[in-house]
Motif scaffolding. Structure first.
Motif, PDB file in Angstrom:
ATOM      1  N   ASP A 288     -69.922 -51.591  34.693  1.00  0.00           N
ATOM      2  CA  ASP A 288     -69.729 -51.942  36.101  1.00  0.00           C
ATOM      3  C   ASP A 288     -71.000 -51.759  36.933  1.00  0.00           C
ATOM      4  O   ASP A 288     -70.932 -51.434  38.120  1.00  0.00           O
ATOM      5  CB  ASP A 288     -68.622 -51.046  36.670  1.00  0.00           C
ATOM      6  N   SER A 289     -72.134 -51.957  36.285  1.00  0.00           N
ATOM      7  CA  SER A 289     -73.422 -51.612  36.892  1.00  0.00           C
ATOM      8  C   SER A 289     -73.634 -52.244  38.273  1.00  0.00           C
ATOM      9  O   SER A 289     -73.946 -51.554  39.241  1.00  0.00           O
ATOM     10  CB  SER A 289     -74.540 -52.036  35.944  1.00  0.00           C
ATOM     11  N   LEU A 290     -73.450 -53.569  38.375  1.00  0.00           N
ATOM     12  CA  LEU A 290     -73.767 -54.244  39.639  1.00  0.00           C
ATOM     13  C   LEU A 290     -72.872 -53.759  40.777  1.00  0.00           C
ATOM     14  O   LEU A 290     -73.358 -53.469  41.873  1.00  0.00           O
ATOM     15  CB  LEU A 290     -73.639 -55.763  39.482  1.00  0.00           C
ATOM     16  N   ARG A 291     -71.576 -53.644  40.503  1.00  0.00           N
ATOM     17  CA  ARG A 291     -70.656 -53.266  41.572  1.00  0.00           C
ATOM     18  C   ARG A 291     -70.922 -51.836  42.057  1.00  0.00           C
ATOM     19  O   ARG A 291     -70.959 -51.563  43.246  1.00  0.00           O
ATOM     20  CB  ARG A 291     -69.216 -53.417  41.107  1.00  0.00           C
ATOM     21  N   ARG A 292     -71.119 -50.934  41.100  1.00  0.00           N
ATOM     22  CA  ARG A 292     -71.379 -49.536  41.484  1.00  0.00           C
ATOM     23  C   ARG A 292     -72.692 -49.408  42.255  1.00  0.00           C
ATOM     24  O   ARG A 292     -72.800 -48.655  43.217  1.00  0.00           O
ATOM     25  CB  ARG A 292     -71.433 -48.646  40.241  1.00  0.00           C
ATOM     26  N   THR A 293     -73.719 -50.152  41.810  1.00  0.00           N
ATOM     27  CA  THR A 293     -75.006 -50.075  42.506  1.00  0.00           C
ATOM     28  C   THR A 293     -74.862 -50.591  43.938  1.00  0.00           C
ATOM     29  O   THR A 293     -75.385 -49.983  44.879  1.00  0.00           O
ATOM     30  CB  THR A 293     -76.074 -50.896  41.747  1.00  0.00           C
ATOM     31  N   TRP A 294     -74.129 -51.715  44.089  1.00  0.00           N
ATOM     32  CA  TRP A 294     -73.897 -52.253  45.436  1.00  0.00           C
ATOM     33  C   TRP A 294     -73.217 -51.210  46.323  1.00  0.00           C
ATOM     34  O   TRP A 294     -73.628 -50.988  47.467  1.00  0.00           O
ATOM     35  CB  TRP A 294     -72.998 -53.505  45.376  1.00  0.00           C
ATOM     36  N   ALA A 295     -72.170 -50.573  45.794  1.00  0.00           N
ATOM     37  CA  ALA A 295     -71.406 -49.604  46.593  1.00  0.00           C
ATOM     38  C   ALA A 295     -72.314 -48.472  47.079  1.00  0.00           C
ATOM     39  O   ALA A 295     -72.310 -48.105  48.266  1.00  0.00           O
ATOM     40  CB  ALA A 295     -70.251 -49.055  45.766  1.00  0.00           C
ATOM     41  N   LEU A 296     -73.116 -47.936  46.173  1.00  0.00           N
ATOM     42  CA  LEU A 296     -74.013 -46.828  46.542  1.00  0.00           C
ATOM     43  C   LEU A 296     -75.060 -47.286  47.547  1.00  0.00           C
ATOM     44  O   LEU A 296     -75.408 -46.573  48.491  1.00  0.00           O
ATOM     45  CB  LEU A 296     -74.686 -46.264  45.287  1.00  0.00           C
TER      46      LEU A 296
END
Ligand SMILES: [Zn+2]
Ligand SMILES: [Zn+2]
Length: 448
Positions: A288-296
């Motif tokens: 889930d790399s992209l979604r988690r990075t966006w959230a942070l």
């Protein structure tokens, strides 16, 4: 499983390489495709690393026990240790920042040093200590969060800052932190992968050791890498291959362990596949790399506003009170003629966070679009923000020291402001965001 030991996949672009055998002391194998470091030779330095780790631990204890700086103003003196400064923050209702400073300057460096000694001393003596894999993985996990060198720079900045207020005397811990900064800078160069390789060699030696009584250190020494050239490092300079010729671990059905770099065949049917060497959970790409990075990143971007608008410190003197934001601190240095300090604080506190957020946004958007635009340059940008991100913590440490030292009631007193909580959060969130982003996603575009 043999290919797992003879090959290595680049952490940043997933390309497979024959593992070159490094011999020289400072040799580093680089990835010709994306320019990252594959690994460095550390096996030969195990003795010096053990000695240095022990010395660093002793220096660390001295640095923690003694005062760092002493201030003398109007006959009143004020001094602080690092723990003392953290306690002051805790009692000023900025417990989050106190906990943050405690982790980055005491808990994580101490964990790293003790854990390193725990694995280095037995490995040197020829046996694998219990819990070896878990301890080594812990070192890898805490290493990026150990920020002694940033703290040392903060001590220097705080020192110059307080010169206008009082006479500043460096104390024992000041020099101890200086020495510790140098020791840790050498220690982080020690590639932990080498320890896994040494442990591999030790465990394969054990069952078929012919004499039984043979000293194990000798066996270890005899198996040091023999003369060979760093094939990859050389080929990068001589003939860089066109991108399509590279083979990735993903394409060959292999998965590289994030902890020990071992390559295992990927088993689609196994839900939580574990590394066959170190038992870490294996992921072909960060989940889930992209979604988690966006959230942070979004959280960091939102907090960046209060971090700059709210005061990080309140200064109260007999004549007036003042709120200091991050930018007003920079302006203060600039107008008082300390322009090198103004530049350092400006870059660390303003430029680096903005750069980090914008580079990560760029990487996220281009990775989502599977863009094959400037793959190598994008990886370089990622490596840059990864290595400079920690320096943003500078201002948090400067506030910690200033608040602990400037306590000359009723003449002058500095207290922490809410801005420092927001700012500390921004730095931590951007560091976490950079960790969540998987740079191999950039290169996956070149595969299709
Ligand atoms: Zn690479
Ligand atoms: Zn592993």
């Amino acid at each position: 499983m043999e290919h797992g030991k003879k090959m290595i996949a680049c952490r940043n672009c997933d390309t497979l390489f024959q593992r070159p055998i490094l011999t020289g002391r400072g040799d580093v194998a680089g990835c010709p495709r994306c320019g990252s470091t594959l690994y460095s030779s550390a096996a030969r330095r195990i003795n010096i690393t053990s000695a240095l780790t022990l010395a660093a631990l002793i220096t660390f204890l001295i640095a923690q026990a003694c005062p760092i700086l002493e201030l003398v103003a109007d006959g009143i003196t004020s001094q602080t240790t690092l723990t003392g400064a953290i306690m002051v923050l805790w009692h000023e209702n900025v417990q989050f920042v106190a906990a943050l400073v405690f982790g980055l300057t005491i808990l994580f460096p101490l964990t790293e040093l003790v854990a390193l000694l725990y694995v280095l001393i037995p490995i040197r003596a020829g046996y694998i200590p219990p819990g070896f894999n878990r301890v080594l993985r812990t070192i890898q996990r805490v290493r990026p969060w150990e920020m002694i060198e940033v703290f040392m720079l903060a001590v220097l900045v705080a020192m110059v800052k307080m010169l206008s207020l009082a006479r500043v005397i460096p104390e024992i811990a000041f020099f101890a932190f200086g020495a510790l900064t140098i020791m840790l800078a050498i220690l982080v160069k020690f590639d932990l992968q080498a320890l896994w390789e040494l442990a591999d060699r030790l465990s394969t030696d054990e069952p078929n050791c012919p004499t039984g009584g043979e000293p194990r250190t000798e066996a270890l020494q005899a198996r040091q890498p023999t003369a060979a050239t760093a094939v990859i490092a050389q080929s990068s300079a001589a003939n860089p291959k066109p991108i399509s010729q590279y083979v990735t671990a993903l394409r060959t059905g292999l998965v590289a362990c994030n902890a020990c770099a071992q390559l295992d065949p990927y088993k689609r049917s196994v839900k939580n596949q574990h590394c066959s060497r170190c038992e870490a959970v294996l992921h072909r790409r960060h989940p889930d790399s992209l979604r988690r990075t966006w959230a942070l990143l979004i959280a960091a971007g939102l907090l960046y506003i209060p971090a700059n608008l709210l005061p990080v410190m309140h200064t109260a003197t007999l004549t007036d009170t003042q709120d200091n934001t991050i930018i007003s601190g920079v302006i203060y240095f600039w107008t008082s003629g300390e322009w090198p300090l103004a530049v350092i604080v400006f870059v660390a506190s303003i430029v680096v966070p903005i750069l980090k957020i914008s580079v990560l946004v760029l990487l996220l958007i281009t990775a989502r679009r599977r863009s094959s635009w400037r793959l190598r340059e994008r990886t370089t940008l990622y490596r840059i923000i990864q290595s400079i991100g920690r320096w943003s913590m500078l201002d948090v440490f400067v506030v910690t020291l200033t608040v602990a030292l400037v306590r000359f009631q009723p003449f002058a007193e500095v207290t922490a402001g809410p801005g420092v909580i927001a700012f500390g959060s921004v730095v931590i969130l951007t560091l976490l965001a950079a960790k969540q982003f998987d740079p191999r996603l950039v290169w996956d575009a070149a595969e299709s």
